[in-house]
Scaffold this active site. Structure first.
Site, mmCIF file in Angstrom:
data_model
loop_
_atom_site.group_PDB
_atom_site.id
_atom_site.type_symbol
_atom_site.label_atom_id
_atom_site.label_comp_id
_atom_site.label_asym_id
_atom_site.label_seq_id
_atom_site.Cartn_x
_atom_site.Cartn_y
_atom_site.Cartn_z
ATOM 1 N N ARG A 3 -16.994 -14.581 -1.401
ATOM 2 C CA ARG A 3 -16.718 -15.781 -0.613
ATOM 3 C C ARG A 3 -15.305 -16.307 -0.852
ATOM 4 O O ARG A 3 -14.591 -16.697 0.075
ATOM 5 C CB ARG A 3 -17.737 -16.870 -0.946
ATOM 6 N N CYS A 23 -24.964 -20.550 -4.966
ATOM 7 C CA CYS A 23 -23.536 -20.218 -4.965
ATOM 8 C C CYS A 23 -22.826 -21.351 -4.241
ATOM 9 O O CYS A 23 -23.053 -21.571 -3.049
ATOM 10 C CB CYS A 23 -23.287 -18.892 -4.253
ATOM 11 N N THR A 46 -19.573 -21.702 -3.455
ATOM 12 C CA THR A 46 -18.591 -21.277 -2.454
ATOM 13 C C THR A 46 -19.271 -20.832 -1.163
ATOM 14 O O THR A 46 -18.744 -21.052 -0.064
ATOM 15 C CB THR A 46 -17.731 -20.128 -3.011
ATOM 16 N N THR A 53 -14.283 -22.551 -7.757
ATOM 17 C CA THR A 53 -13.351 -21.492 -7.369
ATOM 18 C C THR A 53 -12.298 -22.073 -6.436
ATOM 19 O O THR A 53 -12.508 -23.105 -5.774
ATOM 20 C CB THR A 53 -14.072 -20.343 -6.657
ATOM 21 N N LYS A 97 -17.897 -13.577 -14.556
ATOM 22 C CA LYS A 97 -18.421 -12.594 -13.602
ATOM 23 C C LYS A 97 -18.365 -11.176 -14.159
ATOM 24 O O LYS A 97 -19.075 -10.289 -13.694
ATOM 25 C CB LYS A 97 -17.672 -12.672 -12.269
ATOM 26 N N CYS A 139 -19.194 -24.194 -9.585
ATOM 27 C CA CYS A 139 -19.368 -22.753 -9.457
ATOM 28 C C CYS A 139 -20.591 -22.406 -10.290
ATOM 29 O O CYS A 139 -20.706 -22.833 -11.443
ATOM 30 C CB CYS A 139 -18.139 -21.993 -9.960
#
Length: 487
Positions: free
Chosen positions: A292, A326, A328, A370, A412, A443
């Site tokens: 994303r 999520c 984003t 993010t 991540k 996030c």
């Protein structure tokens, strides 16, 4: 709740094959029972059967039998069936197992027979039942009839022989195609025994018996046609709608670790005393959804179609609501929600509402997210809608936030200690310097780096950390509990 659908608006699926001749008899009586004046007025009925060798060899409720029925119900679902007709008393010993795993309405055959005899024979106290050995062992008819103060009688064994089971399942039985001779004689003797025991009405507890009922002859008490009673009950529509179990659909894989964290919070926050009290989940773990953030700030592949396709699969799987753990991804929610029948629980607006309700004195709210989320402005708009101001890290610190998430030693990549924690701690310190007292971890990977509800800065200042994943989990649980209470 009684079903409100008319017979013509239903689409019936008849499970055949467990007793091919008897199933066909129920199918014929079902069509005949439909009150229509022309062929076009009949409801849509699918009669389906596949080879099932075990149906003629024993009366036990084998795993093969259960899975045969379940697979057929699954096929009915794909073909738009609304109502399942299950003409097999033995299979009703585990009807609850079948009902628990389908949204289709399975019409209860024993309940149909009970309703029929109570209407036709008021004052009835003793009822004879011609049932198989397995059905008797499971006390199927007692489960329905005894609460209505109806005494259930079964034929006694004759020299150790179960005449009813032998008449149907024996080598010369009805399931082998023999509709005269020995099977009829065995059933008649079983009926006479029931009359001698004081039965006022006799009910066949095996659908095959209807095929030879006329040959049994006069008994001095009524012999009910259970197949006809069932067919008429099916057409009447006077039965309860299937109980709906709330199901939460989860768009997983965005990212994978955040999905596991969200599921853990669903389980930990659900008030439950046993496994069955937990929320039913349907998770589509799809890590192949394009990134994303790369799309929002770097011109990467558009994830809209992948997100939409994943949501549609959850919708088709019976999800009542959809959660996307999520932050984003919520920049794309407005694009896809209008094309879905199922609502997406918006993690961002739920989080901002939580902040507004629990920290009413705060106006400046820090956001760590993010760069894609920040660039999309989704949190900024949500905060402004509640009269709040977003405070973002300065560019150098925002770069460290991205390193903490996407760096080679970022969360991540599977890291939760070391450089990634140093980077995110620096960003928190920067927001504290801006006078922020509440920070939203925007996030879903960040709670893995900042698992506590409070952060103490190097100067001793304390800041509250809000975990949107936890807020989303609790909100989804609230929906599930409300649905359970309503049901």
């Amino acid at each position: 709740m009684t079903s409100a659908m008319s017979a013509s608006s239903r689409k019936y699926g008849v499970v055949g094959g467990l007793g091919p001749l008897a199933s066909a008899d129920v199918f014929f009586k079902l069509v005949k029972a439909m009150p229509v004046s022309a062929d076009a007025g009949h409801a849509d009925v699918i009669f389906q059967q596949h080879p099932f060798p075990g149906a003629s060899t024993a009366s036990a409720a084998t795993t093969e039998r259960k899975l045969y029925i379940f697979d057929m119900i699954r096929d009915f679902e794909k073909r738009g069936v609304t109502t399942v007709v299950l003409p097999c008393f033995l299979s009703h010993t585990y009807i609850d197992e079948l009902k628990a795993n389908t949204n289709l309405q399975i019409v209860d055959m024993v309940d149909a027979v009970l309703g029929y005899v109570r209407r036709k024979f008021p004052g009835l106290t003793r009822i004879g039942v011609l049932a198989s050995d397995y059905t008797r062992e499971k006390r199927l008819f007692e489960r329905y009839f005894s609460p209505c103060e109806l005494e259930v009688l079964h034929p006694r064994l004759q020299e150790g022989v179960d005449r009813v089971t032998h008449a149907v399942y024996g080598p010369e039985g009805i399931k082998s195609g023999n509709l005269r001779g020995l099977p009829v004689d065995l059933l008649r003797r079983a009926c006479v025994d029931l009359v001698q025991q004081g039965a006022q009405v006799i009910v066949p507890g095996m659908t095959e018996i209807a095929l030879v009922a006329e040959q049994i002859g006069e008994l001095g008490v009524p012999l009910v046609d259970s197949n006809l009673a069932y067919a008429q009950h099916v057409v009447s529509g006077q039965y309860d709608a299937p109980a709906e179990v709330f199901k939460l659909g989860v768009v997983g894989g965005v990212g994978p670790a955040a999905t596991v964290d969200f599921l853990d919070k669903i389980v930990r926050n659900t008030p439950a005393r046993r496994d069955q009290d937990h929320v039913k989940l349907l998770v589509e773990q799809n890590p192949q959804i394009p990134d994303r953030t790369e799309n929002l700030i770097g011109g990467g592949a558009d994830p809209t179609v992948s997100l939409y396709a994943t949501c549609k699969r959850l919708e088709e799987g019976g999800a009542d609501i959809i959660a996307i753990p999520c932050n984003t991804a919520h920049a794309f929610v407005e694009r896809i929600q209008p094309y879905l029948r199922v609502p997406i629980v918006n993690m961002l607006t739920e989080t901002v509402r939580y902040v507004r309700e629990h920290y009413p004195a705060q106006r400046k709210i820090g956001v760590l997210a993010t760069s894609g989320t920040m660039a999309s402005g989704v949190y900024e708009k949500a905060l402004e809608a509640q009269g709040l101001q977003q405070i973002a890290p300065e560019p150098a610190l925002q770069s460290r936030v991205m390193q903490a998430i996407y760096g080679k030693q970022g969360v991540k990549a599977g890291f939760t200690a070391g450089a990634c924690q140093d980077d995110i701690a620096a960003a928190v310190e920067g927001l504290i310097d801006e006078g922020v007292e509440v920070i939203v971890l925007g996030c879903t990977e960040l709670p893995l780096l900042l698992p506590h509800a409070e952060f103490v800065g190097s100067g001793g200042a304390r800041v509250t950390l809000i975990d949107p994943t936890d807020v989303l989990a609790r909100r989804c649980i609230a929906y599930a509990l409300a649905a359970r209470e309503k049901r």
